[in-house]
Scaffold this active site. Structure first.
Site, mmCIF file in Angstrom:
data_model
loop_
_atom_site.group_PDB
_atom_site.id
_atom_site.type_symbol
_atom_site.label_atom_id
_atom_site.label_comp_id
_atom_site.label_asym_id
_atom_site.label_seq_id
_atom_site.Cartn_x
_atom_site.Cartn_y
_atom_site.Cartn_z
ATOM 1 N N LEU A 59 19.326 23.884 -29.072
ATOM 2 C CA LEU A 59 20.454 24.516 -30.195
ATOM 3 C C LEU A 59 21.643 24.101 -29.697
ATOM 4 C CD1 LEU A 59 18.354 27.990 -30.728
ATOM 5 C CD2 LEU A 59 18.796 25.844 -32.529
ATOM 6 N N HIS A 90 9.502 30.868 -31.853
ATOM 7 C CA HIS A 90 10.870 30.190 -31.502
ATOM 8 C C HIS A 90 10.672 28.566 -31.628
ATOM 9 C CE1 HIS A 90 14.453 30.165 -29.270
ATOM 10 N NE2 HIS A 90 13.965 29.443 -28.309
ATOM 11 N N ARG A 128 6.206 9.768 -25.584
ATOM 12 C CA ARG A 128 7.517 9.428 -26.715
ATOM 13 C C ARG A 128 8.978 9.401 -25.707
ATOM 14 N NH1 ARG A 128 3.696 11.812 -29.172
ATOM 15 N NH2 ARG A 128 3.526 11.732 -31.611
#
Length: 177
Positions: A59, A90, A128
């Protein structure tokens, strides 16, 4: 590799020096380190330079990019982090809000490669992040570099998109005698 291969664009070519900021959340340090390795390799292969800053979580990545854009001189940005689904909602908040904020910064004219992984489990993140596998860090760096190159091709846009708070009033240079 987790799925079928996909097309990878040729490396962006830079005629002028290019400076990229990598903003990373090392919440999952080993995942972040792999993503940084991939991003740095791509940036250096294009002849660009880079700096790296760390922030606590996904964030905070868009906020750090916004601060850097206002207070520094970077040509583009690479956002790196990892959000792994947990037991609460969340996960959705962090995934959606960080992605939305990065997209909004991009629509304001910033050149950002979004490499924030949003995965169901740690194994997906490892695959990834691995520079020898899916190399999403390198892919995010390539995306940022392609956007910088595109902006240079068309000429850097110094004006914002949409409404701005800077209103210029025309001055009347004629004087009445």
């Amino acid at each position: 590799m987790a799925g079928p291969s996909h097309y990878v664009m040729p490396r962006a070519e830079m005629e002028k020096p290019t400076k990229i900021l990598i903003v990373v959340s090392p919440y999952y340090k080993d995942i972040a380190d792999n993503m940084i390795s991939g991003a740095v390799a791509e940036i250096e292969a294009s002849g660009a330079t880079h700096e790296i800053v760390e922030v606590p979580g996904a964030l905070e990545i868009p906020t750090a990019i916004g601060i850097a854009e206002r207070m520094s001189n970077f040509d583009g940005y690479v956002a790196l982090g990892c959000v792994i689904r947990g037991e609460t909602t969340h996960y959705e908040t962090v995934c959606n809000d960080s992605s939305r904020a990065i997209q909004l910064l991009g629509l304001q004219g910033l050149y950002i490669g979004n490499g924030i992984l949003t995965v169901e489990n740690r194994k997906q993140a490892e695959v990834r992040a691995d520079p020898a596998d899916q190399n999403k860090g390198g892919g995010a760096a390539a995306a940022a570099l392609h956007l910088v190159a595109l902006s240079r091709k068309w000429g850097r846009q110094d004006k914002g998109v949409g409404f701005t708070s800077d209103i210029l009033l025309a001055q009347d240079d004629t004087k009445t005698v």
